[in-house]
Design an enzyme around this catalytic site. Sequence first.
Site, short mmCIF file in Angstrom:
data_model
loop_
_atom_site.label_atom_id
_atom_site.label_comp_id
_atom_site.label_asym_id
_atom_site.label_seq_id
_atom_site.Cartn_x
_atom_site.Cartn_y
_atom_site.Cartn_z
N ALA A 92 -67.63 -8.06 -47.71
CA ALA A 92 -68.56 -7.50 -47.64
C ALA A 92 -68.17 -5.84 -47.71
O ALA A 92 -69.15 -5.13 -47.92
CB ALA A 92 -68.92 -7.64 -45.88
N CYS A 139 -60.18 -4.08 -39.24
CA CYS A 139 -59.84 -2.95 -40.06
C CYS A 139 -58.93 -1.87 -39.72
O CYS A 139 -58.25 -1.16 -40.46
CB CYS A 139 -61.09 -2.37 -40.86
SG CYS A 139 -62.10 -1.39 -39.82
#
Length: 380
Positions: free
Chosen positions: A73, A328
């Site tokens: 993504a 992340c």
Amino acid sequence: MENSIIYLDNNATTTVDDRVIKIITSYFSDLYGNASSLYSFGNKAKIAIDKAKVESAKLIGAEPNEIYFTSGATEGINFALKGLAMHPVNRKKHIITCRTEHKAVLETCHYLESIGYKIDYLPVDAEGNIDLEALQKLISNDTLLVCLMWVNNETGVIYPIEKIGEITKAADVYFICDGTQGVGKLPININECNIDVLCFSGHKMYGPKGIGGIYINQSITRQNKIQPLIHGGGQEDGLRSGTYNVPLIAGLGNACEIAFEEMEKNRTHIEHLQIFLEKELLQIKGAFINGNRVSRIYNTINIYIPGFDSEIFIGVNKDIAVSNGSACTSELIQPSHVLLAMGLNNNDAMNSLRISIGKHNTKEDIQLLIQRIKDFINNY
């Protein structure tokens, strides 16, 4: 993954389904031909790619020729934002997004901002909701696109993508949607939502890492209105060149097929565990859910507990995998940008825990987590 690990961080990544592993392995060992080759051995790989496109498209209500494969993504989001913004035919310079988007969106928008694009970042309320009237007011004659996620990766808050799509369509601006946390968990018909570009990743739905998909509406590709990021041999209609990663593409297709077939069964199982867990945790004095308790995906709980240092809890309970924010940025000891945007202060954000349940979890897993949280509160 060790058998002793209780894994409750499925928004970060999921274990690969055994059936998917079997498919992937066959394309590494036996069916390893290059899908761009003309001979029959290569054609077998091409057939796997075509099948993966069919299964990916079926999952979101798209056409197979509207699906393109990426590394995930993050690449898809970069491709969508930069590809539309930087194409010579698209002269508009205004982009609208939100403060609680994934870093892949925010950092890409910051880059575009640095080279001359105007970016507006929508605020959210205390429950993580966006104001659709504020969105409408921000749209101007220079607005190129709106980029808003479907499901927030930290709180599970679901955005009203159908209504957002109505607004963007009426204003004749593109709607890019990060569908990473929703695809495979919730049903969607891409056309009913008026989404122009949708990004998703295999490893969020029991598929492999390093592979994802991007839906691009045919009206964009037919009119050549998106700029490729990667040039080369012309694969993916010239939009994403490079040798096809057939094993992972086949694995993604199989993961999409399984998700489509088992979505309701998974939802029933996971939602039952979520309700039980939430009920137990909210008995802790002062605890509250971060995010909209109604418009929230069924596998995610982000909970604030007074005096609960999530970093220490995660460090102490090494046999339980939970999170204090997005994967992340999880290596950075800093409060979640999502929770800060919702109005929590630094301390309260650090005292919050994200729990994301998967299809392999059991009630025993949840009971152990509850006990560990209670033990931590009493002992630290």
